[in-house]
Design a protein around this motif. Structure first.
Motif, PDB file in Angstrom:
ATOM      1  N   VAL A   2       2.558   9.832   3.523  1.00 40.37           N
ATOM      2  CA  VAL A   2       2.086   8.648   2.799  1.00 40.37           C
ATOM      3  C   VAL A   2       1.270   7.744   3.716  1.00 40.37           C
ATOM      4  O   VAL A   2       0.212   7.248   3.332  1.00 40.37           O
ATOM      5  CB  VAL A   2       3.275   7.882   2.170  1.00 40.37           C
ATOM      6  N   TYR A  13       5.893   5.235  -2.232  1.00 41.01           N
ATOM      7  CA  TYR A  13       6.910   5.202  -1.181  1.00 41.01           C
ATOM      8  C   TYR A  13       7.410   3.780  -1.013  1.00 41.01           C
ATOM      9  O   TYR A  13       6.635   2.873  -0.731  1.00 41.01           O
ATOM     10  CB  TYR A  13       6.343   5.713   0.152  1.00 41.01           C
ATOM     11  N   ARG A  39       0.830  -1.222   0.000  1.00 39.83           N
ATOM     12  CA  ARG A  39       0.000   0.000   0.000  1.00 39.83           C
ATOM     13  C   ARG A  39       0.856   1.261   0.000  1.00 39.83           C
ATOM     14  O   ARG A  39       0.524   2.236  -0.659  1.00 39.83           O
ATOM     15  CB  ARG A  39      -0.971  -0.013   1.164  1.00 39.83           C
ATOM     16  N   ARG A  58      -2.191   9.068   4.148  1.00 44.01           N
ATOM     17  CA  ARG A  58      -3.029   8.783   2.969  1.00 44.01           C
ATOM     18  C   ARG A  58      -3.465   7.321   2.946  1.00 44.01           C
ATOM     19  O   ARG A  58      -4.628   7.021   2.690  1.00 44.01           O
ATOM     20  CB  ARG A  58      -2.280   9.128   1.684  1.00 44.01           C
ATOM     21  N   VAL A  59      -2.539   6.416   3.220  1.00 47.79           N
ATOM     22  CA  VAL A  59      -2.850   4.975   3.209  1.00 47.79           C
ATOM     23  C   VAL A  59      -3.923   4.648   4.238  1.00 47.79           C
ATOM     24  O   VAL A  59      -4.828   3.859   3.980  1.00 47.79           O
ATOM     25  CB  VAL A  59      -1.565   4.139   3.460  1.00 47.79           C
ATOM     26  N   GLU A 100       2.104   1.662  -3.511  1.00 48.03           N
ATOM     27  CA  GLU A 100       1.069   2.207  -4.404  1.00 48.03           C
ATOM     28  C   GLU A 100       0.996   3.725  -4.315  1.00 48.03           C
ATOM     29  O   GLU A 100       0.558   4.382  -5.248  1.00 48.03           O
ATOM     30  CB  GLU A 100      -0.297   1.601  -4.052  1.00 48.03           C
ATOM     31  N   GLU A 101       1.424   4.258  -3.182  1.00 50.36           N
ATOM     32  CA  GLU A 101       1.460   5.711  -2.992  1.00 50.36           C
ATOM     33  C   GLU A 101       2.812   6.304  -3.396  1.00 50.36           C
ATOM     34  O   GLU A 101       3.059   7.483  -3.192  1.00 50.36           O
ATOM     35  CB  GLU A 101       1.158   6.067  -1.535  1.00 50.36           C
TER      36      GLU A 101
END
Length: 113
Positions: A53, A17, A11, A56-57, A14-15
């Motif tokens: 990040v 990082y 995850r 957001r996740v 996907e952002e």
């Protein structure tokens, strides 16, 4: 918090990082145990980006505190502006509403009640 480190790593990736195993372990354990995670290091190594990040996740709001030498807990956690707070309390009394400071929406202090 994702159920395992592998999912967390995917995850974060996907952002955009890419976290190493040590960071994934620390972040995952802090999340699972419900404990804070202190990141420290030289400027520019990515501490703030990890927090951005991760927020957001997890679909969470990021509250950022810029630390510096001489910053103490009273300044960092609770900055009180007495005149504005008093004005807010008086205005609430006149309106018959609860003071904004008691609802965590006050613009006159950083406290969250």
């Amino acid at each position: 918090m994702p159920a395992d480190q592998e999912t967390l790593g995917r995850r974060l990736g996907e952002e955009g990082y890419l976290a190493d195993e040590g960071l994934l372990t620390a972040v995952h354990l802090a999340g699972v145990l419900g404990l804070p995670l202190l990141l420290e290091g030289e400027p520019g190594v990515g501490k703030t980006e990890v927090a951005n990040v991760l927020a957001r996740v997890l679909g969470r709001e990021l509250i950022r505190l810029q630390c510096y030498e001489g910053l103490d807990a009273s300044q960092a956690l609770y900055e009180w502006d007495y005149p504005k707070q008093l004005l807010s309390l008086r205005a609430a009394e006149v309106e018959g509403a609860p003071p904004a400071a008691c609802t965590g929406r006050s613009s006159c202090c950083n406290a969250r009640c």
